[in-house]
Design a protein around this motif. Sequence first.
Motif, PDB file in Angstrom:
ATOM      1  N   PRO A   9       0.809  -1.224   0.000  1.00 56.94           N
ATOM      2  CA  PRO A   9       0.000   0.000   0.000  1.00 56.94           C
ATOM      3  C   PRO A   9       0.843   1.276   0.000  1.00 56.94           C
ATOM      4  CG  PRO A   9      -0.817  -1.567   1.625  1.00 56.94           C
ATOM      5  CD  PRO A   9       0.498  -2.080   1.157  1.00 56.94           C
ATOM      6  N   VAL A  10       1.980   1.246   0.687  1.00 58.39           N
ATOM      7  CA  VAL A  10       2.871   2.419   0.701  1.00 58.39           C
ATOM      8  C   VAL A  10       3.393   2.688  -0.703  1.00 58.39           C
ATOM      9  CG1 VAL A  10       4.989   3.382   1.644  1.00 58.39           C
ATOM     10  CG2 VAL A  10       3.507   1.992   3.099  1.00 58.39           C
ATOM     11  N   TRP A  11       3.801   1.637  -1.403  1.00 58.64           N
ATOM     12  CA  TRP A  11       4.273   1.764  -2.789  1.00 58.64           C
ATOM     13  C   TRP A  11       3.171   2.337  -3.674  1.00 58.64           C
ATOM     14  CZ3 TRP A  11       5.526  -3.009  -6.348  1.00 58.64           C
ATOM     15  CH2 TRP A  11       6.134  -2.551  -7.535  1.00 58.64           C
ATOM     16  N   ALA A  12       1.952   1.814  -3.541  1.00 54.55           N
ATOM     17  CA  ALA A  12       0.838   2.290  -4.366  1.00 54.55           C
ATOM     18  C   ALA A  12       0.510   3.750  -4.066  1.00 54.55           C
ATOM     19  CB  ALA A  12      -0.389   1.411  -4.125  1.00 54.55           C
TER      20      ALA A  12
ATOM     21  N   ALA B 293       1.941   1.500 -10.744  1.00 57.20           N
ATOM     22  CA  ALA B 293       3.329   1.063 -10.572  1.00 57.20           C
ATOM     23  C   ALA B 293       3.397  -0.424 -10.280  1.00 57.20           C
ATOM     24  CB  ALA B 293       3.989   1.856  -9.444  1.00 57.20           C
ATOM     25  N   LEU B 294       2.372  -0.953  -9.637  1.00 54.23           N
ATOM     26  CA  LEU B 294       2.374  -2.370  -9.273  1.00 54.23           C
ATOM     27  C   LEU B 294       2.122  -3.277 -10.465  1.00 54.23           C
ATOM     28  CD1 LEU B 294       1.785  -0.780  -6.561  1.00 54.23           C
ATOM     29  CD2 LEU B 294       0.649  -2.856  -5.784  1.00 54.23           C
ATOM     30  N   THR B 295       1.539  -2.730 -11.526  1.00 55.46           N
ATOM     31  CA  THR B 295       1.215  -3.553 -12.697  1.00 55.46           C
ATOM     32  C   THR B 295       2.258  -3.443 -13.797  1.00 55.46           C
ATOM     33  OG1 THR B 295      -0.116  -1.782 -13.703  1.00 55.46           O
ATOM     34  CG2 THR B 295      -1.240  -3.312 -12.204  1.00 55.46           C
ATOM     35  N   ARG B 296       3.161  -2.481 -13.683  1.00 48.31           N
ATOM     36  CA  ARG B 296       4.151  -2.270 -14.748  1.00 48.31           C
ATOM     37  C   ARG B 296       5.455  -3.020 -14.508  1.00 48.31           C
ATOM     38  NH1 ARG B 296       2.112   3.137 -14.251  1.00 48.31           N
ATOM     39  NH2 ARG B 296       3.861   3.692 -12.897  1.00 48.31           N
TER      40      ARG B 296
END
Length: 309
Positions: A62-65, A72-75
């Motif tokens: 969640p912090v990354w998102a 960013a999580l899908t690339r």
Amino acid sequence: MTVQITNPAAPAPNLLAANLICMASMLIWAAGLPAADLIIPLLPADQLSALRMALAALALLPVWALMEGPGALTRVNWLKGIAVGSLIGLGAWFLVQGQARGGAVTAAVISATLPVVGIALEVVLDGRKLKPALIIGLLLSLVGGMLALDFKAGGMSLGFGALLCFGSVVSFALGSRLTVTAFPGLSPIGRTALTISGAAIAVSTVAALGIAAGTPMPEFSGWGWKELTALLIFSVGSLGISQLMWIMSVEKLGIGLSGLHINAAPFYVMIILFLLGGRWDWGQAAAAGLVAVGVLIAQGIIPLGRRRA
């Protein structure tokens, strides 16, 4: 051609910041060691490692998102993330198994070889030259790390437990290095969240296979706030937050120089226990100072001898 001149007596701010981040990482990691002693007997190693990785990943994703957007999580290349994360997961599993068989002192002594393994990887893979300052700094760090340990806390074993702990060191060092080198386009939070999530997927798969093969399901009915708090410290703190700061320092210092800091971990444990009512140990404080001097010499912040004009 631009020549950059630095004053060895005044380290560059980014170098100083990287060392402070690495120290903080080791302090948070050390806080997880007493928690690990409480949690390790309660679950099989594969289930504990899977739970630890999953909780750390759930804290980091969640912090990354939030920081870089859900896209960013899908690339990213999740297959590569799982592959690199598997090394970190394997290292965590080896450490739990090794500490369970050889004791906390064995785990701490073998973990002190991390800078040796890290520098060896840099020599083999990156062509790093073994300069006198690096060798002296490494030796001081190792001696300081050994002097900081409390060998009376438990027996030292050089059996199968020690071998598993060394496997943990090698796997973790290689996984940490690849976390930085295999994902050059990602930020530190992206690299850490991706590889910890990959580790969680890999170790959870192993744990599920173990349950399918007959390992009993985890039992949490006897757990209280003490066990749950220890688990959160061991997972979200000692793995999630610590690993993020560790990867930030590895990116700046390299795996070898960052690894020197781990030998101050027994001193950090002593500080934590002191704040909780334990005794202060000046011997461990002096040993940590020796580790610090080794870190400074290895990085050239404390020069050996005079430089020629």
